[in-house]
Structures are given as C-alpha cells and as structure tokens.
Design an enzyme around this catalytic site. Structure first.
Site, PDB file in Angstrom:
ATOM      1  N   HIS A 160       0.840  -1.207   0.000  1.00  0.00           N
ATOM      2  CA  HIS A 160       0.000   0.000   0.000  1.00  0.00           C
ATOM      3  C   HIS A 160       0.877   1.260   0.000  1.00  0.00           C
ATOM      4  O   HIS A 160       0.719   2.141  -0.860  1.00  0.00           O
ATOM      5  CB  HIS A 160      -0.905  -0.022   1.240  1.00  0.00           C
ATOM      6  CG  HIS A 160      -1.800   1.164   1.372  1.00  0.00           C
ATOM      7  ND1 HIS A 160      -3.119   1.137   0.982  1.00  0.00           N
ATOM      8  CD2 HIS A 160      -1.582   2.417   1.844  1.00  0.00           C
ATOM      9  CE1 HIS A 160      -3.665   2.328   1.207  1.00  0.00           C
ATOM     10  NE2 HIS A 160      -2.744   3.120   1.731  1.00  0.00           N
ATOM     11  N   GLU A 161       1.799   1.320   0.936  1.00  0.00           N
ATOM     12  CA  GLU A 161       2.639   2.521   1.033  1.00  0.00           C
ATOM     13  C   GLU A 161       3.555   2.634  -0.184  1.00  0.00           C
ATOM     14  O   GLU A 161       3.840   3.735  -0.650  1.00  0.00           O
ATOM     15  CB  GLU A 161       3.441   2.520   2.336  1.00  0.00           C
ATOM     16  CG  GLU A 161       2.596   2.469   3.624  1.00  0.00           C
ATOM     17  CD  GLU A 161       1.529   3.554   3.718  1.00  0.00           C
ATOM     18  OE1 GLU A 161       1.715   4.638   3.147  1.00  0.00           O
ATOM     19  OE2 GLU A 161       0.478   3.301   4.365  1.00  0.00           O
ATOM     20  N   HIS A 163       1.778   4.471  -2.798  1.00  0.00           N
ATOM     21  CA  HIS A 163       1.892   5.929  -2.600  1.00  0.00           C
ATOM     22  C   HIS A 163       3.264   6.420  -3.074  1.00  0.00           C
ATOM     23  O   HIS A 163       3.378   7.443  -3.741  1.00  0.00           O
ATOM     24  CB  HIS A 163       1.725   6.274  -1.115  1.00  0.00           C
ATOM     25  CG  HIS A 163       0.307   6.252  -0.617  1.00  0.00           C
ATOM     26  ND1 HIS A 163      -0.689   7.015  -1.182  1.00  0.00           N
ATOM     27  CD2 HIS A 163      -0.276   5.575   0.403  1.00  0.00           C
ATOM     28  CE1 HIS A 163      -1.833   6.811  -0.523  1.00  0.00           C
ATOM     29  NE2 HIS A 163      -1.613   5.938   0.439  1.00  0.00           N
ATOM     30  N   GLU A 176      -4.610   7.853  -3.042  1.00  0.00           N
ATOM     31  CA  GLU A 176      -5.122   6.594  -2.494  1.00  0.00           C
ATOM     32  C   GLU A 176      -5.408   5.591  -3.610  1.00  0.00           C
ATOM     33  O   GLU A 176      -5.310   4.377  -3.403  1.00  0.00           O
ATOM     34  CB  GLU A 176      -6.382   6.879  -1.667  1.00  0.00           C
ATOM     35  CG  GLU A 176      -6.838   5.739  -0.780  1.00  0.00           C
ATOM     36  CD  GLU A 176      -5.940   5.507   0.440  1.00  0.00           C
ATOM     37  OE1 GLU A 176      -5.007   6.314   0.687  1.00  0.00           O
ATOM     38  OE2 GLU A 176      -6.167   4.502   1.137  1.00  0.00           O
TER      39      GLU A 176
END
Lengths: 498, 498
Positions: free
Chosen positions: A261-262, A265, A291
């Site tokens: 997830h990160e 980003h 997101e």
C-alpha cells in the site's frame, strides 16, 4: 516564450516553499520513527516554527502581488498550472484569519488528547464538547474559505480539490446501492477454506522479503527507505520518499499489505517528472488519486492470484512455514471478507461501507442535520444496517479514528474515491496492456507501472482528479468499475454468482 | 526584577532561533544516518534554507534594536549572560557581508569535493588552489570580524570564544616541550603484551553491550539514541541529544570508545538546566570544553583500570571470546601507544602532537609565514620530528582531515584543549570525591557525573572556558595536569619511570 522577471521570482518562492515543506516532512518522519520520546515537546515547536514560516511566506504581500502580476501575463502551459495551483493554496491560506488558524491548531491538539482518553475509556462524553467546538471552528473556516453550494465543500476541497459533495452524494449512493447486496451475498456464502499456518519470523527476515517485493514493483530505494512505525505512512517527495510499515513476528503476511500500500503511494511520488520537482507539477492531484495508487497496488495487484503466482514461491522460500499452504489457499486467505468494527482492519469489500458511514455523518453535521452529541447513535444504527454487526462500544465505533479530533472533515471520502479511481484505472490498463495479468504472473509489473506513470503520475497537478481519470480512462469517475471488479473477483473466490 | 517587554520579546527571538537550530541538527543527523543517497541535493537546499532564515533573523533590525535597548536596561544575572552571548553571535553574524558568507559556503562545497579527490589520489596539487582561495576568504572574514592582535584570533574565537593564540602559543609550547620526551620514552620502551583475541560479533550483540555501557555512565536514552554513521558524532540539544558510532564486526572493542566519547558529549548537553533550554545558558561554552567532556569519559575514565574492573566481566559475558584475555592485559591493550599517521586513530598520548602540528600550520598561515602550497613540506618535516615516523603520502599526511577544506581554521586546537581541560577537571574531581577510583571500580560513575554537572554542565555559557576551569579547579588552564596524568598512567602500564 522567455519567462518574465516576476515569473522567475515567483517560481523561486514556490520552490522555496516546497523545500520548507520537505523539512516538515523530515521532522514528521523522524517523530514517528526514531525520535526519542523526550523530544516530543520540542518537535512540536520545531514543526510549528517551520509551518509558521511557510504560512507567512505563502500569504506574504510579495506572493500576493506576484500572483496578481502574473495573472496579467502570458504564461507557458506549465506556468499556468503552477500559477493556478499556487493561487489556490495562497487563496485558501490568505482567506483564513491567523487567529482562526491558531485556534483550530490549538483546539486540535487538545481535542486529540481528549479523543485518546475518550477512546481508551470508550466514553464519547469526554470527546463530545471538543468535537462540538471543532465543528463550530470548521464551519467558520468554511465561511472564510467560501463555497458555492454547501459549507462542507469548502472542507472537502482541501483534500479533493474540485470535488463537490453533490457529486459525491450521487457516486456514493449508487455505490452503496450496488455494493450492499454484493457484500450481503458474500457474507452469507460459506467462507473459503484457508488455515494460515502459524509461523514466526523475526523482522530482519520479513524485511528482506518486503524490501524485495517493494523493489520488485518499482520502488526506488536509492531515493527511499522502509522503516517501522505505529501507523504505516508515506512521506517525502522528489528524491527522498520514505514509507513505514508495521509487522507482527508471528504473522509475516501482516506487514506485506501495508508495505505494498505505502509503496503504491511512494511510486506515485517517485513518478513525477524531475524537471518539475518543487512545483505543483510534481505534486499529487488529490488524496483520492494518491489513495488510488496505494489501493491499486495493495488490493487489485497485491491481492491478486497472478501477483502471487510470481511471488508466492519466493515467499515460501523465505518463510518455509508457508509451504504447508497452497498458492490458491493463500490467495483465498488474503481475500477473506468479514465484517469488522475497525476501518483499518476492513477487507477490500466492506471498507467502502466504513467510509460511506463517515461521509454521511460529515454531510449531516455540516448541513446542520446532526449534532456532535448525536453521532454515536447515528453511527451505531447505520453501522449495523450496512455491516450487519452490532457496535459493542464507542471505542470500536465512532471513536476509532483520530481524523475528526484533528479537524479533518472531508478527508474520509477520499479513501473510497481511491478505491473507485483504482478500479477504473485498472480496467483501462487491462484493456490497453495485452496480457497484463500474465505479465504480472511472470513478475512484470513494470508495464503496468509505466502505464500509470504515463497516464497518472507524470502529470502532477496538471489536471483535476476527475479530468485526469477521464483522460486516462475515457470516462468520468464512476462506481461501475469497482462493482464489476468486486463481483468478478469475489464471485470467483467464493464460488458464487454475484 | 520583572522582565521588560523588550526582554520578553528578545528572549522569544532567542528561543525561536534555538528551535530553528534544532531543525538544522535533525536534518544533519538524518543526512548522516538514514537519508537515502538520492536525497543529498535536496537536503543541502533544506539546510541552506533554514540556516538562511536563522541568519536573517539573527541579523534582523529587530534583533539589533532589541540588543541595543536591553544594553541600557538593568537585567537579571541570567539575562545579562543571555544578552552577552546573543550579542556575540549577532556581532559576528552582522559583521560579515552576506556576499562573503555565501562565497565561503560555496567555496567550501567546491573545496570539499576537491579535497575528496585530492585525498583519493593523494595529490595535494588538486587541493592547493582551493585551499589558497579559502585562506584568502578567511583572512577577509577575520578582517570583518575584527581582532586585537592577530587575524587568527578572529577565527579561533568562533570555536573557543575568548581564547587567544598568544595564550595557546604558551600553553602548547610548554605542552610540547614536556610531552615529546614522555612520548619518546614510551615509544622506546617494550610494548606491554596484549594479544586481543580475534572474535566476531554482529552489531546487534555489540549494540546491546554499548547501550548498557552508555546507560551505565548516565546517558538518558529517553532523550537520546545511538545509531551508526561513517564518522561518529553527537548532535541535538535539550531533550533530544543523539550519538552515532561506527563498529567492526570482527572487533567489538572498536565501537566502545567512540561510543563513550560521544556519550561524554551527550552527557554535557543533557546536563544543562531545563529552565534555560533554548538560551545560551543551556549551550556549551566552547568546543574545547565540549571535547573535555568526551575525552574525560573516553580516555581518563573509559580507558582506566577501575572502569573495566566493573565492566570487563560484563564484556566477557557478552563477548565470550574475550574470556581468553585477562582484565590487566585488556587494559594494556586499550592503552597501547604507537605513532600513527592518522589523527583519528591516534592514542591518547600522541594525539596532542597531531593537533599541535595542525595548530602550528594554521598559525603560520595566518601570520603570513606559510603559503598553502608549502603545507605538505612543513607537515612532513614536523610530523617526523614529533612522531618519529615518515609521512608516506599526502593522503596520510596533510590531506587526511576535511576541516581546512570547509574553512574551519581555529578548530583543531580545541581538540588538545579538551585533553588539557579534561585532565585538570579530573585532577580536582579526584581530590574532591573521596575514593573516586574505587567508586568507579564498583560501577559508580554517577558521583563523578554529578560533580561535572555541578561544576561544568549546569553553567552553560555563564562563564568563559578559562573562568569555568578556574572556578572548578582553582587554577587557570594548564598543561601540567595532563602531563602528570600521562606520566602516572603510562609509567605504570609500561613499567617505566617517566
């Protein structure tokens, strides 16, 4: 055309502001990773000092008159974007009286303290007066910032520029109408079998695997790093974009998804064009678009069978205890749908319901239909209606998130927008890249990343979120792609027709 | 007396400057520990931005007029110190034309690059033109800052305020006269036997031991931390004072002394009084006094037999490979005297000779007796004269340190001053604290720390270095205590009469 003297001066101010924002980001990273606990009060002052300087410079007379002068000049296409976006920031910052900014910051600090106590004791009454005060202040903020239709739009605009609640209402109500029956069916189907083996690996071993994974999907670790923090986050910009994860020794699967997830980003931040560093052309469009990148990598790619077709053998080599579990069972295991009380623990399907509940509360508050004190009842009713389980206490209900205590109203909807944007981008990428899933199954995520770079990342703030999505996918943002994606994926995993 | 409006405003400006200096220190720490390599160019801009803001505020009209106004007011004793020390900083910063400051910074960056290349190729010619340019700029700096006697004093004053080269000349020439024969005798004596076992321990194991050691001598790790960097350093202030060390897996002794050295610096920073945080009353007097604290803990305490009487059994438990070596042999092993080419590798005895050589070169340069191009010959001649070994090349000679490339002239002598101050303070502490060595042998270093807290740390910049030493020891700074300490210690270790 040659840049004017004013434009050069303006660009230097913009870049200097960006440099100072980088400083705030280093201070924040350090605070949440390595800072000794004793450093907290000084750190608060350090950050406040730099944020104060940024505010002072952004709202300075000089900035104001440069913006005014440049609006009369003919600028390059890039220059126009940089001016437009800087003016937007300048406008918002200048519209707020300094006293109000300070009162919101101060109330936020007090309110976060009250929230922590309230959550610990699961007692909304401790939080209620602070929340009421914060809402009053945010109403004032909205009045100063200005809006066309509803005060809430002024708040939403900070996180998702150009998005209006009227549009969100439509998007979310359609999403809800289509999603709730899907969730219902999935929850009523027998849960696919997957007994995750209980294995224990020290962080060093987990870190090696995670680092390979993040490198594998394209994270440039010469310009980034991976550390541990209580809440995973991504910070930094340009050539220094860092992520954090959290982990559990006894469950090496746990750290993987925050890491992907990160990294999603971080890939976005690392995808801006170098020549625009320090300007809005190397900044994210909105939290929703940000997101969408984390969610696309975490859920659509990172929880897919093709992805693990490539990575699961490596995982089993690193964590031999996983050898007991087949690839297919693992894939089912990382895609279990279960109603949960806590948003951050929610699966991909129910997550949006958590978000919409919060959005409905925010809307009701800023339309004057709901008072701070009435939040728990509203929350508990709707929660049971959407998720089918009762809220046992406020700690696991309306007190679980810190956002409102900080005064961040209008932030939550960007989480669901991210899911919708992600599915819509994925749908197009799949059409445009032949054999995308096969590529991923053979370890090639680069082609997908390149497509995202070309269609999303490299534009920075050139287009607003809605236009960016339309340019990339040929359609305005819609809930349909997410619903179709969800039906296909979960229909298969649960062996039901959705 | 109640503080005036001007004083309150002044104090707030002083504290704000200190907050910004903390920010620079966090940026520097991160740069040398965790920053990804790609972040370097942005980091340089970030630091320059904050340093620029500090300079701007320090030399602002407002600061100038507040200082002027306060000089006419009656201030408390504390207020007088804060005003005096801030005026000193303000005076130095204001005296320099901004253009000169920028040129020195710019030349420094270029010059450090040239130095790195010159050292790598061991070719002084690459460095010479930059050094010449830097010296010319520093002469200009000295003219702007002003001095009574010699230009060099203006440079020295930045690191060791109030110290003058006339005084240093006396101190160092007496030290040299007394030290060289001692070093000669020791080097001519048979080296005491000590075969350090070759053992290998991962950093995790070493870190545990080092952390205990640093905690044991009083380092507050709630307000500090220990990390790894290429060159050990201490940074930060108030409630966030961090040290770094370097280590070798195959030699767990290697990391211990940098760790104790940096802890000595950290103990000083942690010994200031909380109520003075953010003001000169919670800042170090001088680099010499700072170094006296690191040297006292590293060498006088940390390489003593009593210290290891307590810690060696713990060390043997942590590193079982050390069990083959007796305490006495270990103590001899960590106190070997050997001439070395590199200052940072030098033992306690020869170290001062390395420093004095550099001081003599700096003096000669700024008295116009030595040109940049003549440094290597001067260096090599004197080096052989003092240390008895030939300089094989400039990389291991006059190119070994970065200081001059940065423009840091007047810095080196503070290293030797630190040794002298340390021995003098130790001598008094030993007289004042009954059974000090026995206490240390039983693990009580707290009594010594408390004495240093009361006599050195808590005063911040209240007294100048010379007065601080005289207040604490009853005598002006002198070389005698170091010489006596060295004779006693090394006479015993080498079994000779010195």
């Amino acid at each position: 055309m040659p840049a004017s003297k004013e434009y050069k001066e303006f660009l230097e101010m913009v870049r200097d502001l960006s440099t100072l924002e980088q400083v705030v980001s280093v201070l924040g990273w350090d605070e949440q990773t390595y800072m000794p606990s004793g450093g907290a009060p000084d750190r608060a002052r350090q950050k406040a000092a730099i944020i104060g300087i940024i505010h002072e410079r952004l709202t300075s007379k000089k900035m104001g008159s440069l913006i005014k002068a440049l609006k009369k000049q003919e600028l390059s296409a890039d220059g126009q974007v940089i001016l437009r976006e800087t003016e937007r920031k300048w406008q918002r910052a200048s519209s707020m009286p300094v006293e109000l900014v300070k009162e919101i910051a101060h109330t936020g600090s007090m309110s976060v303290e009250a929230w922590a106590r309230a959550r610990k004791e699961s007692d909304f009454k401790i939080m209620a007066p602070w929340l009421k005060k914060m809402i009053d202040l945010k109403v004032k903020e909205a009045e100063h910032v200005g809006y066309e239709d509803r005060p809430y739009d002024a708040l939403l605009d900070e996180y998702e520029p150009c998005m209006r609640s009227a549009e969100l209402d439509g998007l979310f109500s359609r999403l809800k109408a289509k999603l709730v029956p899907v969730v219902d069916k999935v929850l009523n189907a027998p849960e696919p079998k997957c007994a995750m083996p209980s294995v224990r690996y020290p962080w060093d071993v987990q870190r090696r695997f995670i680092t390979n994974l993040c490198l594998g999907i394209g994270y440039d670790l010469n310009c980034g790093r991976i550390d541990i923090s209580a809440h995973p986050f991504t910070t930094g910009s340009a050539r220094d974009v860092r992520i954090t994860v959290k982990y559990e020794e006894e469950n090496p699967v746990y750290a993987i998804f925050p890491a992907i997830h990160e990294t999603g980003h971080a890939l976005y931040e690392q995808g801006f064009r170098e020549k625009y560093y320090g300007t809005p052309l190397a900044e994210s469009v909105s939290l929703g678009i940000h997101e969408s990148q984390s969610r696309l990598w975490e859920n659509i790619v990172g929880r897919s069978l093709p992805f693990w077709t490539f990575y699961y053998p490596q995982m089993q080599l690193t964590f031999p205890g996983m050898k007991r579990l087949s690839l297919k069972a693992f894939h089912r295991g990382i895609n279990k749908v279960r109603p949960s009380h806590i948003r951050v623990d929610a699966d991909e399907l129910t997550y949006n319901l958590h978000v919409m509940l919060r959005y409905e509360i925010e809307s009701a508050i800023f339309e004057g239909r709901l008072k701070a004190g009435e939040i728990p009842e509203f929350w508990n009713d709707r929660f049971e209606q959407y998720l089918g389980i009762e809220v046992p206490d406020d700690a696991r209900g309306c007190l679980q998130d810190v956002h409102w205590a900080w005064g961040s109203f209008g932030y939550f909807p960007t989480y669901a927008l991210g899911n919708l944007y992600a599915a819509q981008l994925w749908n197009t990428a799949r059409r445009k890249i032949p054999g995308l899933e096969d590529r991923i199954a053979s370890g090639d995520t680069r082609t997908l990343l390149d497509w995202l770079r070309a269609n999303v990342h490299r534009h920075g703030k050139r287009y607003c979120a809605s236009d960016l999505i339309e340019n990339a996918t040929g359609e305005k943002p819609s809930e349909d792609h997410f619903i179709r994606y969800a039906k296909e994926k979960y229909g298969e995993i649960y062996g039901i027709s959705l």
